[in-house]
Design an enzyme around this catalytic site. Structure first.
Site, PDB file in Angstrom:
ATOM      1  CG  HIS A 210     -34.447 -71.835  12.389  1.00 31.86           C
ATOM      2  ND1 HIS A 210     -35.843 -71.095  12.351  1.00 31.86           N
ATOM      3  CD2 HIS A 210     -34.015 -72.351  11.524  1.00 31.86           C
ATOM      4  CE1 HIS A 210     -36.152 -71.408  11.321  1.00 31.86           C
ATOM      5  NE2 HIS A 210     -35.173 -72.011  10.819  1.00 31.86           N
ATOM      6  NE  ARG A 211     -35.682 -69.073   9.198  1.00 31.09           N
ATOM      7  CZ  ARG A 211     -36.844 -68.931   8.561  1.00 31.09           C
ATOM      8  NH1 ARG A 211     -37.529 -67.758   8.626  1.00 31.09           N
ATOM      9  NH2 ARG A 211     -37.558 -69.961   8.015  1.00 31.09           N
TER      10      ARG A 211
ATOM     11  CD  GLU B 217     -30.916 -72.867   9.795  1.00 33.12           C
ATOM     12  OE1 GLU B 217     -31.210 -73.165   8.640  1.00 33.12           O
ATOM     13  OE2 GLU B 217     -31.466 -71.678   9.875  1.00 33.12           O
TER      14      GLU B 217
ATOM     15  CG  ASP C 175     -31.833 -69.917   5.843  1.00 32.69           C
ATOM     16  OD1 ASP C 175     -32.194 -71.128   5.743  1.00 32.69           O
ATOM     17  OD2 ASP C 175     -32.332 -69.342   6.835  1.00 32.69           O
TER      18      ASP C 175
ATOM     19  CG  HIS D 266     -35.835 -68.427   5.173  1.00 34.54           C
ATOM     20  ND1 HIS D 266     -37.034 -68.410   4.567  1.00 34.54           N
ATOM     21  CD2 HIS D 266     -35.919 -69.773   5.482  1.00 34.54           C
ATOM     22  CE1 HIS D 266     -37.555 -69.565   4.406  1.00 34.54           C
ATOM     23  NE2 HIS D 266     -36.769 -70.447   5.115  1.00 34.54           N
TER      24      HIS D 266
ATOM     25  CD  GLU E  40     -32.093 -74.341   4.472  1.00 34.23           C
ATOM     26  OE1 GLU E  40     -32.444 -74.144   5.669  1.00 34.23           O
ATOM     27  OE2 GLU E  40     -32.718 -74.759   3.605  1.00 34.23           O
TER      28      GLU E  40
ATOM     29  CE  LYS F 110     -34.249 -71.808   2.963  1.00 34.77           C
ATOM     30  NZ  LYS F 110     -35.033 -73.069   3.520  1.00 34.77           N
TER      31      LYS F 110
ATOM     32  CG  ASP G 206     -37.662 -69.311  15.215  1.00 28.78           C
ATOM     33  OD1 ASP G 206     -36.698 -69.827  14.452  1.00 28.78           O
ATOM     34  OD2 ASP G 206     -38.842 -69.423  14.802  1.00 28.78           O
TER      35      ASP G 206
END
Ligand code: G3P
Ligand code: CA
Length: 290
Positions: A39-40, A66, A68, A81, A149, A151, A278
């Site tokens: 994540h990120r 992943e 944003d 993000h 994503e 965002k 994460d």
């Protein structure tokens, strides 16, 4: 045998706590379910949404990351993000008169001056907010896969087409990437409708947890439903799996953001197809023999 069926059988036989499967060989591209998605980037280990976080995931052997995507004042796509630069950069110090430091109020050149690493730790001082182009190039170079994503699309009219154009220019919309290396997700139904209408080959994920009775509304343009793990149940996952997405395959579920072993085992037991975390090394260790 479909990986999901195999995982469900393993769960049934062994129970959720014992879902310890051999880890996939990342280099061979073999992926068991659930996938583990950083994540990120590996954002517990390196500053989120930076090239360093992507590299950290790669160093761990994590294939999926992943990120944003948002847009600058001069219409460049950047990976960040929040809609403000304040939390994850030193924008407040570098541009003291520019509150509230919205991404869309700064040019790409201004954002390139910012330190996006020191807030996380001194070892990452000098990390930058990546341009989307350099970000996807790094993911490619690392032989990784991208859950991208879009965002806050309501802030950036046309960002869907712009993102797809960049992905196309960088070679991310070829058959190989579309088959297994790219998913575009968003909280916005309108955004996903645009993505699907523009490039029907792109797999898409709707973030959130629509009511079971409403899930059929998304089957024309969403390949997956990606809820917070706290909203999930085995019944919900089964309800999503029972539907067929726009590419003729069962809709899938990626759960977020799962950072501990017990929760990872629980949602894996629900039958999710991916776990966004994460701490990819924690989730992987919880689910797979590695
Ligand atoms: O991938 C799921 C997750 O990223 C959605 O929430 O706020 O972290 O972008 P957020
Ligand atoms: Ca995200």
């Amino acid at each position: 045998m479909h990986a999901r069926v195999a995982a469900a059988m393993a769960t049934a036989v062994l129970g959720t706590v014992a879902l310890l499967l051999p880890v996939p060989d990342a280099r061979a591209g073999i992926a068991l379910r659930p996938l583990v998605i950083a994540h990120r980037g590996a954002s517990a280990l390196a500053p989120e949404n930076t090239l360093e976080a992507v590299d950290e995931a790669a160093a761990l052997g994590i294939r999926w990351v992943e990120n944003d995507v948002q847009r600058t004042k001069d219409s460049e796509l950047v990976v960040i993000h929040d809609d403000s630069l304040r939390r994850t950069t030193d924008a407040e110090a570098v541009f003291p008169g520019r509150a509230p430091w919205k991404v869309r109020d700064f040019t790409a050149a201004e954002i390139a001056r910012l330190d996006a690493g020191s807030w996380f730790g001194a070892a990452y001082a000098g990390a930058r907010v990546p341009m989307l182009e350099e970000y996807v190039d790094r993911v490619e170079r690392n032989h990784q896969k991208l859950l991208l994503e879009i965002k806050n699309p309501e802030l950036y009219p046309g960002i869907e087409q712009q993102t797809l154009k960049l992905l196309s220019n960088e070679g991310w919309l070829d058959v190989r990437h579309l088959a297994d290396r790219l998913i575009v997700q968003s909280f916005s139904v309108d955004c996903l409708r645009i993505v699907h209408a523009s490039k029907p080959g792109v797999r898409t994920g709707l973030l959130g947890v629509p009511a079971v009775a409403d899930l059929h509304r998304y089957t024309d343009f969403a390949d997956m439903i990606n809820p917070s793990y706290a909203s999930l149940s085995e019944e919900y996952v089964s309800a999503v799996h029972a539907l067929t997405g726009p590419h003729g395959t069962p809709m899938e579920v990626f759960a977020w953001t799962v950072d501990d072993a017990a929760t990872a085992r629980t949602v894996a037991g629900y039958g999710v197809d991916g776990i966004i975390t994460d701490k990819p090394e924690v989730v992987r260790r919880a689910l797979y023999r590695y």
